[in-house]
Write an enzyme that holds these catalytic residues in place. Structure first.
Site, PDB file in Angstrom:
ATOM      1  N   GLU A 134       0.800  -1.238   0.000  1.00 17.39           N
ATOM      2  CA  GLU A 134       0.000   0.000   0.000  1.00 17.39           C
ATOM      3  C   GLU A 134       0.827   1.280   0.000  1.00 17.39           C
ATOM      4  OE1 GLU A 134      -2.783  -0.506   3.238  1.00 17.39           O
ATOM      5  OE2 GLU A 134      -3.509  -2.398   2.430  1.00 17.39           O
ATOM      6  N   GLU A 169      -6.444 -10.492  -1.247  1.00 16.44           N
ATOM      7  CA  GLU A 169      -7.243 -10.232  -0.033  1.00 16.44           C
ATOM      8  C   GLU A 169      -8.720 -10.163  -0.408  1.00 16.44           C
ATOM      9  OE1 GLU A 169      -5.739  -6.900   2.233  1.00 16.44           O
ATOM     10  OE2 GLU A 169      -3.652  -7.449   1.865  1.00 16.44           O
TER      11      GLU A 169
END
Ligand code: G3I
Length: 379
Positions: free
Chosen positions: A163, A268
């Site tokens: 991220e 995810e």
């Protein structure tokens, strides 16, 4: 040939045709046994993963353990290999739970994706207010070297950097960017490559199927490659919302990331069914919202129509993953069953969400069956 002989021959061929047809249909069904598991269904296509917590590897919940072992051949630690867990105090590492996790996976022939070496979130307490560039560098180098080398050959891969991008594709203003400058991501991969020569190295992020953020990710990957540093794959997290799964962007992303010579993974995956009071679909943990009843409509169970819409989306997604089975190497769900999902507590605490394919009683949902059907219907 006399008439009787010819009649016999006609009967023989007719019987043979019926026999073959029945057998063919039978075979199609026998390929799709009612109790086929996720990992069995996709064993020739890609790994099927899940995220697990410490509680889920101790084997105390027998039914859950059985379900995990039957359905998944890859595991990601949901929290226990994050920096705050591995290095709670400066220079003092705690590997106990991570070692147990790796041992659990090894004894069940599951691949381990280490998550994650460098992430701005869930940092150890001592890093929270650190602004001194030399200290940040010392932490950065020490953490990657110590952790990546310890698990080299024990985990299959690492989300080296997690991220690092903003929604517009620029670099996130993190402690690492401020202290180390914009080359820190290349440096993280270089350090990981040296420390873990036998481990696959990935970049992982949410919303990188979206065009602007995807362009940022591609630029980042090209920069790592141009520096002569190894990057093996990219993880598209896949925190999406039922009815709003960006199929076209996902397909374009698989094509574009694969064209860079990378493995593509969905790392995810979950499909929320609840209203999202925040703008956009993201996993930005710093954004939260106060609880109110309107934001939690399904406390008494998931309506059939919503379960059906979710099944439809999951089925289409797996159809797409199968279309690109040469490029997609793993699909990991972010959790095992609805009751254990992080989405019950984000972006609003204490809701009842239903984002996964096993329900609160560990039973397969319509989404599970549609995923299996996506496999057998396309054969
Ligand atoms: O373990 C403590 C517990 O002792 C305490 O009582 C409780 C009170 O809030 O908190 C517990 O810790 C929580 C932890 O999950 C374990 O459940 C943290 O508050 C909570 O912030 C943490 O959330 C995790 C989040 O990352 C932050 O690390 C989620 O479980 C986890 O699913 C989520 O995973 C992230 C990926 O790593 C990166 N991509 C997005 C994804 C979803 O946010």
């Amino acid at each position: 040939m006399n008439r009787q002989k010819r009649l016999k021959q006609v009967f023989f061929y007719a019987a043979l045709t019926i026999f073959c047809h029945v057998n063919l249909v039978d075979n199609l069904y026998s390929q799709h046994p009612a109790d086929v598991s996720l990992k069995e269904a996709f064993k020739h296509d890609f790994l099927i993963g899940t995220a697990l917590s410490t509680r889920q590897i101790d084997g105390r919940n027998k039914a859950e353990t059985q379900l995990i072992k039957a359905n998944f051949d890859a595991v990601t630690p949901e929290n226990l290999m994050k920096a705050h867990a591995l290095q709670p105090r400066w220079g003092q590492f705690n590997f106990e739970q991570a070692d147990e996790f790796v041992a659990f996976a090894a004894s069940n022939q599951m691949k381990v994706n280490g998550h994650t070496l460098i992430w701005h979130s869930q940092l150890p307490g001592f890093m929270q207010h650190m602004e001194n560039a030399d200290s940040v560098r010392q932490y950065f180098v020490g953490h990657i070297r110590t952790v990546a080398s310890r698990y080299d050959g024990k985990v299959d891969s690492w989300d080296v950097v997690n991220e690092a991008l903003n929604e517009d594709g620029t670099l996130r203003n993190s402690i690492f960017l401020r202290a180390l400058g914009e080359d820190y991501i290349v440096e993280a991969f270089r350090l990981a490559q040296e420390a873990a020569p036998n481990t696959k190295l990935y970049y992982n992020d949410y919303n990188i199927e979206q065009p602007s953020k995807r362009a940022g990710a591609i630029a980042l990957i090209k920069k790592i490659q141009a520096a002569g540093v190894r990057i093996d794959g990219v993880g598209i997290q896949g925190h999406w919302h039922v009815g709003r799964v960006p199929m076209e962007y996902i397909e374009q992303s698989i094509q574009e990331f694969a064209a860079l010579g990378l493995e593509v993974m969905f790392t995810e995956l979950d499909l929320s069914v609840l209203p999202n009071p925040l703008r956009g679909n993201s996993a930005e943990l710093s954004q939260t919202e106060q609880y109110n009843k309107r934001l939690n409509p399904y406390t008494d169970g998931l309506p059939d129509s919503v379960a059906e819409a979710q099944a439809e989306d999951y089925g289409k997604l797996f159809g797409l993953f199968l279309k690109y089975r040469e490029d997609v190497s793993r699909v990991t769900f972010w959790g095992v069953y609805d009751g254990g999902s992080w989405l019950n507590n984000w972006p609003v605490r204490g809701r009842t969400n239903y984002p996964l394919v096993f329900d609160r009683e560990l039973k397969p949902k319509p989404a599970f069956h549609r995923i299996i059907a996506a496999k057998y219907d396309q054969e």
